[in-house]
Design a protein around this motif. Structure first.
Motif, PDB file in Angstrom:
ATOM      1  N   PRO A 153       0.835  -1.213   0.000  1.00  0.00           N
ATOM      2  CA  PRO A 153       0.000   0.000   0.000  1.00  0.00           C
ATOM      3  C   PRO A 153       0.867   1.261   0.000  1.00  0.00           C
ATOM      4  O   PRO A 153       1.887   1.299   0.683  1.00  0.00           O
ATOM      5  CB  PRO A 153      -0.780  -0.125   1.309  1.00  0.00           C
ATOM      6  N   GLN A 154       0.417   2.252  -0.741  1.00  0.00           N
ATOM      7  CA  GLN A 154       1.197   3.461  -0.945  1.00  0.00           C
ATOM      8  C   GLN A 154       0.305   4.556  -1.521  1.00  0.00           C
ATOM      9  O   GLN A 154      -0.585   4.277  -2.319  1.00  0.00           O
ATOM     10  CB  GLN A 154       2.342   3.171  -1.905  1.00  0.00           C
ATOM     11  N   ALA A 155       0.573   5.783  -1.121  1.00  0.00           N
ATOM     12  CA  ALA A 155      -0.075   6.931  -1.742  1.00  0.00           C
ATOM     13  C   ALA A 155       0.916   7.605  -2.683  1.00  0.00           C
ATOM     14  O   ALA A 155       2.114   7.660  -2.400  1.00  0.00           O
ATOM     15  CB  ALA A 155      -0.544   7.927  -0.686  1.00  0.00           C
ATOM     16  N   SER A 156       0.412   8.095  -3.804  1.00  0.00           N
ATOM     17  CA  SER A 156       1.217   8.872  -4.740  1.00  0.00           C
ATOM     18  C   SER A 156       0.630  10.277  -4.803  1.00  0.00           C
ATOM     19  O   SER A 156      -0.527  10.450  -5.184  1.00  0.00           O
ATOM     20  CB  SER A 156       1.216   8.229  -6.125  1.00  0.00           C
ATOM     21  N   ILE A 157       1.436  11.251  -4.412  1.00  0.00           N
ATOM     22  CA  ILE A 157       0.953  12.623  -4.284  1.00  0.00           C
ATOM     23  C   ILE A 157       1.931  13.576  -4.952  1.00  0.00           C
ATOM     24  O   ILE A 157       3.145  13.507  -4.714  1.00  0.00           O
ATOM     25  CB  ILE A 157       0.779  13.006  -2.799  1.00  0.00           C
TER      26      ILE A 157
END
Length: 213
Positions: A153-157
Motif C-alpha cells: 500500500p502506498q499513496a502517490s501525491i
C-alpha cells in the motif's frame, strides 16, 4: 507636464503590480516569503482497492471532504509552514474543498494497477489551471493526489507550488508515502502526514539544490 507625471505614475503602478505577481521558484525556499496552504486536490485521483470500504458515491464525496477537513482542523499535525521551512503559512483549504465538491467521482475507484502512477507534470498544470484562486496571490502549496493504492500500500501525491496570481506551476514533484491509521480517513490521512514529514526532513533541501538559482 501633468500628462508626463501621470504617465510616470502609471508606469510605476504597473511595475509594482508586475512585481507583486512575479513569484519565482526561489520564493519557495525563502523562509520570509509566506506559503498559502491550499489543501488536497482529487481531480485526477484514483483509489485502488478497498472498493467495499469506500462505499457509495456519496460516501466517497464525504471522504474527500473529510481529508481536507482533517488537515484544516488538525493543522498542528499537518503544518505547512514546518513542512516547507517557512516562518508563516496561511490556510485557504476552502479552495480545494470547493473545487473537489464539483468533481465527477464515478471513475475514481479502480482495480487497474497502472492507475497507481498515471499523471504527468503537464496533467498537474492542467489541474491547477482549472482552479479559481479567488484573488489569492503569492506562493500556494497544493497536494494533488494521484492515487491511494491499497495493493502496495502506498499513496502517490504531487506536491505542487503555485504562483497564485498567474496559476503558474513553479514546482511539482511526485512523492510516495505509506498510509497508516485505523479508519479509512485516518489510514490515508497518515500518508499526507508522511509526505509533509519527508518535505521537512529532506525533500525541501533536495529541491532547493536542484531547482533554486
Amino acid at each position: 507636464m501633468k500628462t508626463k507625471r501621470m504617465f510616470v505614475l502609471g508606469c510605476l503602478l504597473m511595475s509594482v503590480a508586475t512585481l507583486g505577481n512575479a513569484q519565482t521558484i526561489n520564493d519557495i525556499f525563502n523562509k520570509d516569503v509566506p506559503i498559502t496552504w491550499l489543501g488536497i486536490d482529487f481531480t485526477g485521483a484514483k483509489f485502488l482497492g478497498d472498493r467495499e470500504r469506500f462505499g457509495s458515491s456519496s460516501d466517497v464525496k464525504f471522504l474527500i471532504k473529510s481529508w481536507n477537513d482533517m488537515v484544516e482542523r488538525e493543522h498542528e499535525k499537518y503544518d505547512a509552514a514546518r513542512a516547507t521551512h517557512k516562518r508563516k503559512a496561511e490556510l485557504h483549504i476552502e479552495v480545494t474543498r470547493n473545487h473537489n465538491e464539483e468533481l465527477d467521482i464515478s471513475d475514481m475507484l479502480s482495480t487497474n494497477p497502472s492507475d497507481y502512477v498515471h499523471l504527468k507534470d503537464e496533467d498537474v498544470a492542467t489541474i491547477v489551471s482549472s482552479y479559481d484562486f479567488a484573488g489569492l496571490s503569492g506562493v500556494g502549496l497544493m497536494f494533488v493526489v494521484e492515487s491511494f493504492n491499497k495493493y502496495e500500500p502506498q499513496a502517490s501525491i504531487w506536491v505542487t507550488f503555485i504562483n497564485l496570481a498567474t496559476k503558474e506551476v513553479l514546482l511539482t514533484d511526485r512523492i510516495l508515502a505509506p498510509p497508516g491509521g485505523a479508519s479509512l480517513r485516518n489510514y490515508w490521512g497518515g500518508s499526507i502526514r508522511v509526505v509533509m514529514e519527508k518535505m521537512e526532513k529532506k525533500q525541501m533541501e533536495v529541491w532547493q539544490k536542484k531547482y533554486a538559482h
